[in-house]
Design a protein around this motif. Structure first.
Motif, PDB file in Angstrom:
ATOM      1  N   LEU A 119       0.822  -1.212   0.000  1.00 19.03           N
ATOM      2  CA  LEU A 119       0.000   0.000   0.000  1.00 19.03           C
ATOM      3  C   LEU A 119       0.856   1.262   0.000  1.00 19.03           C
ATOM      4  O   LEU A 119       1.997   1.255   0.443  1.00 19.03           O
ATOM      5  CB  LEU A 119      -0.924   0.002   1.219  1.00 19.03           C
ATOM      6  N   GLY A 120       0.275   2.345  -0.507  1.00 12.25           N
ATOM      7  CA  GLY A 120       0.929   3.644  -0.462  1.00 12.25           C
ATOM      8  C   GLY A 120       1.629   4.041  -1.743  1.00 12.25           C
ATOM      9  O   GLY A 120       2.306   5.064  -1.791  1.00 12.25           O
ATOM     10  N   GLY A 121       1.461   3.242  -2.769  1.00 11.38           N
ATOM     11  CA  GLY A 121       2.090   3.543  -4.058  1.00 11.38           C
ATOM     12  C   GLY A 121       1.111   3.320  -5.189  1.00 11.38           C
ATOM     13  O   GLY A 121      -0.098   3.463  -5.032  1.00 11.38           O
ATOM     14  N   MET A 122       1.648   2.941  -6.331  1.00  9.41           N
ATOM     15  CA  MET A 122       0.841   2.704  -7.524  1.00  9.41           C
ATOM     16  C   MET A 122       0.491   1.221  -7.631  1.00  9.41           C
ATOM     17  O   MET A 122       1.344   0.360  -7.393  1.00  9.41           O
ATOM     18  CB  MET A 122       1.591   3.146  -8.772  1.00  9.41           C
ATOM     19  N   HIS A 123      -0.761   0.958  -8.010  1.00  7.90           N
ATOM     20  CA  HIS A 123      -1.258  -0.404  -8.186  1.00  7.90           C
ATOM     21  C   HIS A 123      -1.593  -0.644  -9.648  1.00  7.90           C
ATOM     22  O   HIS A 123      -2.130   0.247 -10.312  1.00  7.90           O
ATOM     23  CB  HIS A 123      -2.536  -0.631  -7.369  1.00  7.90           C
ATOM     24  N   ALA A 124      -1.319  -1.845 -10.116  1.00 10.19           N
ATOM     25  CA  ALA A 124      -1.815  -2.312 -11.411  1.00 10.19           C
ATOM     26  C   ALA A 124      -2.828  -3.404 -11.092  1.00 10.19           C
ATOM     27  O   ALA A 124      -2.507  -4.384 -10.418  1.00 10.19           O
ATOM     28  CB  ALA A 124      -0.682  -2.859 -12.260  1.00 10.19           C
ATOM     29  N   VAL A 149       3.785  -0.934  -6.766  1.00  9.03           N
ATOM     30  CA  VAL A 149       5.144  -0.432  -6.596  1.00  9.03           C
ATOM     31  C   VAL A 149       5.083   0.710  -5.594  1.00  9.03           C
ATOM     32  O   VAL A 149       4.255   1.611  -5.705  1.00  9.03           O
ATOM     33  CB  VAL A 149       5.784   0.000  -7.937  1.00  9.03           C
ATOM     34  N   ILE A 150       5.933   0.632  -4.583  1.00  6.59           N
ATOM     35  CA  ILE A 150       5.992   1.644  -3.532  1.00  6.59           C
ATOM     36  C   ILE A 150       7.418   2.180  -3.468  1.00  6.59           C
ATOM     37  O   ILE A 150       8.342   1.565  -3.999  1.00  6.59           O
ATOM     38  CB  ILE A 150       5.552   1.065  -2.158  1.00  6.59           C
ATOM     39  N   GLN A 151       7.594   3.326  -2.825  1.00 13.37           N
ATOM     40  CA  GLN A 151       8.946   3.866  -2.699  1.00 13.37           C
ATOM     41  C   GLN A 151       9.625   3.324  -1.460  1.00 13.37           C
ATOM     42  O   GLN A 151       9.040   3.282  -0.386  1.00 13.37           O
ATOM     43  CB  GLN A 151       8.937   5.390  -2.626  1.00 13.37           C
ATOM     44  N   ARG A 152      10.872   2.907  -1.631  1.00 13.28           N
ATOM     45  CA  ARG A 152      11.743   2.523  -0.526  1.00 13.28           C
ATOM     46  C   ARG A 152      13.102   3.142  -0.776  1.00 13.28           C
ATOM     47  O   ARG A 152      13.443   3.486  -1.908  1.00 13.28           O
ATOM     48  CB  ARG A 152      11.923   1.003  -0.452  1.00 13.28           C
ATOM     49  N   ARG A 153      13.887   3.253   0.278  1.00 14.62           N
ATOM     50  CA  ARG A 153      15.285   3.654   0.154  1.00 14.62           C
ATOM     51  C   ARG A 153      16.137   2.398   0.252  1.00 14.62           C
ATOM     52  O   ARG A 153      16.015   1.617   1.196  1.00 14.62           O
ATOM     53  CB  ARG A 153      15.684   4.632   1.257  1.00 14.62           C
ATOM     54  N   LEU A 154      16.960   2.188  -0.756  1.00 11.15           N
ATOM     55  CA  LEU A 154      17.944   1.120  -0.742  1.00 11.15           C
ATOM     56  C   LEU A 154      19.317   1.775  -0.717  1.00 11.15           C
ATOM     57  O   LEU A 154      19.596   2.666  -1.526  1.00 11.15           O
ATOM     58  CB  LEU A 154      17.802   0.220  -1.970  1.00 11.15           C
ATOM     59  N   ILE A 155      20.150   1.356   0.213  1.00 14.65           N
ATOM     60  CA  ILE A 155      21.476   1.935   0.363  1.00 14.65           C
ATOM     61  C   ILE A 155      22.486   1.030  -0.330  1.00 14.65           C
ATOM     62  O   ILE A 155      22.549  -0.176  -0.061  1.00 14.65           O
ATOM     63  CB  ILE A 155      21.836   2.124   1.847  1.00 14.65           C
ATOM     64  N   HIS A 156      23.256   1.634  -1.235  1.00 10.03           N
ATOM     65  CA  HIS A 156      24.261   0.887  -1.979  1.00 10.03           C
ATOM     66  C   HIS A 156      25.429   1.817  -2.298  1.00 10.03           C
ATOM     67  O   HIS A 156      25.230   2.949  -2.750  1.00 10.03           O
ATOM     68  CB  HIS A 156      23.665   0.341  -3.284  1.00 10.03           C
ATOM     69  N   TYR A 164       9.865  -0.216  -5.354  1.00 13.84           N
ATOM     70  CA  TYR A 164       9.914  -1.577  -4.833  1.00 13.84           C
ATOM     71  C   TYR A 164       8.599  -2.283  -5.125  1.00 13.84           C
ATOM     72  O   TYR A 164       7.531  -1.795  -4.773  1.00 13.84           O
ATOM     73  CB  TYR A 164      10.210  -1.554  -3.324  1.00 13.84           C
ATOM     74  N   VAL A 165       8.683  -3.428  -5.781  1.00 10.36           N
ATOM     75  CA  VAL A 165       7.503  -4.154  -6.245  1.00 10.36           C
ATOM     76  C   VAL A 165       6.973  -5.055  -5.136  1.00 10.36           C
ATOM     77  O   VAL A 165       7.730  -5.787  -4.499  1.00 10.36           O
ATOM     78  CB  VAL A 165       7.843  -4.975  -7.505  1.00 10.36           C
ATOM     79  N   GLU A 166       5.670  -5.008  -4.943  1.00  9.97           N
ATOM     80  CA  GLU A 166       4.997  -5.788  -3.900  1.00  9.97           C
ATOM     81  C   GLU A 166       3.698  -6.375  -4.438  1.00  9.97           C
ATOM     82  O   GLU A 166       3.135  -5.882  -5.417  1.00  9.97           O
ATOM     83  CB  GLU A 166       4.652  -4.891  -2.692  1.00  9.97           C
ATOM     84  N   MET A 220       3.324  -6.349 -14.922  1.00 13.44           N
ATOM     85  CA  MET A 220       4.698  -5.891 -14.770  1.00 13.44           C
ATOM     86  C   MET A 220       5.069  -4.838 -15.801  1.00 13.44           C
ATOM     87  O   MET A 220       5.874  -3.947 -15.505  1.00 13.44           O
ATOM     88  CB  MET A 220       5.664  -7.073 -14.810  1.00 13.44           C
ATOM     89  N   ASP A 221       4.490  -4.888 -17.001  1.00 11.33           N
ATOM     90  CA  ASP A 221       4.737  -3.815 -17.970  1.00 11.33           C
ATOM     91  C   ASP A 221       4.352  -2.465 -17.368  1.00 11.33           C
ATOM     92  O   ASP A 221       5.092  -1.484 -17.488  1.00 11.33           O
ATOM     93  CB  ASP A 221       3.940  -4.042 -19.259  1.00 11.33           C
ATOM     94  N   ALA A 222       3.191  -2.415 -16.723  1.00 13.08           N
ATOM     95  CA  ALA A 222       2.716  -1.162 -16.124  1.00 13.08           C
ATOM     96  C   ALA A 222       3.584  -0.745 -14.943  1.00 13.08           C
ATOM     97  O   ALA A 222       3.953   0.434 -14.813  1.00 13.08           O
ATOM     98  CB  ALA A 222       1.262  -1.311 -15.684  1.00 13.08           C
ATOM     99  N   ILE A 223       3.934  -1.682 -14.088  1.00 17.95           N
ATOM    100  CA  ILE A 223       4.738  -1.378 -12.901  1.00 17.95           C
ATOM    101  C   ILE A 223       6.147  -0.926 -13.313  1.00 17.95           C
ATOM    102  O   ILE A 223       6.692   0.030 -12.771  1.00 17.95           O
ATOM    103  CB  ILE A 223       4.785  -2.606 -11.968  1.00 17.95           C
ATOM    104  N   GLU A 224       6.735  -1.609 -14.269  1.00 18.64           N
ATOM    105  CA  GLU A 224       8.075  -1.233 -14.719  1.00 18.64           C
ATOM    106  C   GLU A 224       8.072   0.130 -15.403  1.00 18.64           C
ATOM    107  O   GLU A 224       9.063   0.868 -15.307  1.00 18.64           O
ATOM    108  CB  GLU A 224       8.630  -2.316 -15.643  1.00 18.64           C
ATOM    109  N   ASP A 225       6.990   0.491 -16.060  1.00 19.28           N
ATOM    110  CA  ASP A 225       6.882   1.819 -16.655  1.00 19.28           C
ATOM    111  C   ASP A 225       6.940   2.894 -15.569  1.00 19.28           C
ATOM    112  O   ASP A 225       7.635   3.902 -15.707  1.00 19.28           O
ATOM    113  CB  ASP A 225       5.583   1.925 -17.461  1.00 19.28           C
TER     114      ASP A 225
END
Length: 196
Positions: A54-59, A77-84, A93-95, A113-118
């Motif tokens: 929850l809290g992001g974009m849904h397909a 797909v929701i926003q997360r911080r990944l440290i690298h 981040y896909v859920e 996944m086409d929609a989420i990756e876009d």
């Protein structure tokens, strides 16, 4: 809110995709999405897993035909911080990726996944996800790259190793996005439940 007619068809239905933010979904749609994921994952899905979606974009993939619209697929797909490599990257981040058993291997997962990756390519430094064993070939075939390095999580008690997630974390590089050393360390921001 976009809807696109898909080429995914059966004898009596066509699948249409709706892409919307959590805030744009009504209670009926959210309840249907949770019920779908409960059917797909059974006891493996808990309340924290649902909250992660929850809290992001849904397909949302709806089979339309026969006078009824039935939700047959979901991804978000929701926003997360990944440290690298010393950088805090804005990751899409896909859920909650799931397709009704009757609609699997018919292109619904690809449509989702086409929609989420876009969304990821337009809004984030990279994509990320934690895959089930069954999902690994699917994501690899779409250009997602297996993270080969160590995984970690920021927690209220400090940074902890998440070795149980190793071998199931994927990233999606995006044009103009972050340079990634796939053998390096990757650390996720903290959340309740599964970290990846």
């Amino acid at each position: 809110m976009a809807a696109a007619t898909a080429t995914v068809r059966s004898a009596d239905a066509v699948v249409e995709l709706r892409v919307a933010h959590t805030a744009e979904l009504d209670a009926r749609e959210l309840t249907a999405a949770r019920a779908l994921l409960d059917r797909v994952f059974g006891d493996e899905l808990d309340d924290s897993d649902w909250e992660h979606a929850l809290g992001g974009m849904h397909a949302l993939a709806y089979a339309r035909g026969g006078g009824a619209d039935v939700l047959v697929g979901h991804a978000s797909v929701i926003q997360r911080r990944l440290i690298h490599d010393g950088r805090a990257l804005r990751a899409g981040y896909v859920e909650g990726v799931g397709v009704d058993a009757r609609w699997r291997r018919r292109g619904v997962g690809t449509l989702l996944m086409d929609a989420i990756e876009d969304v990821i390519r337009k809004a984030y430094d990279l994509g990320g996800l934690g895959s089930t064993d069954d999902g690994i070939p699917f994501y690899a075939s779409r250009g997602w790259r297996l993270w080969r390095g160590d995984s970690w999580a920021l927690t209220p008690g400090g940074v902890i190793r998440t070795a149980e997630a190793d071998g199931a974390i994927f990233v999606l590089p995006v044009a103009g996005g972050a340079e990634l050393a796939l053998d390096g360390a990757l650390t996720a921001d903290w959340r309740e439940g599964d970290q990846w």
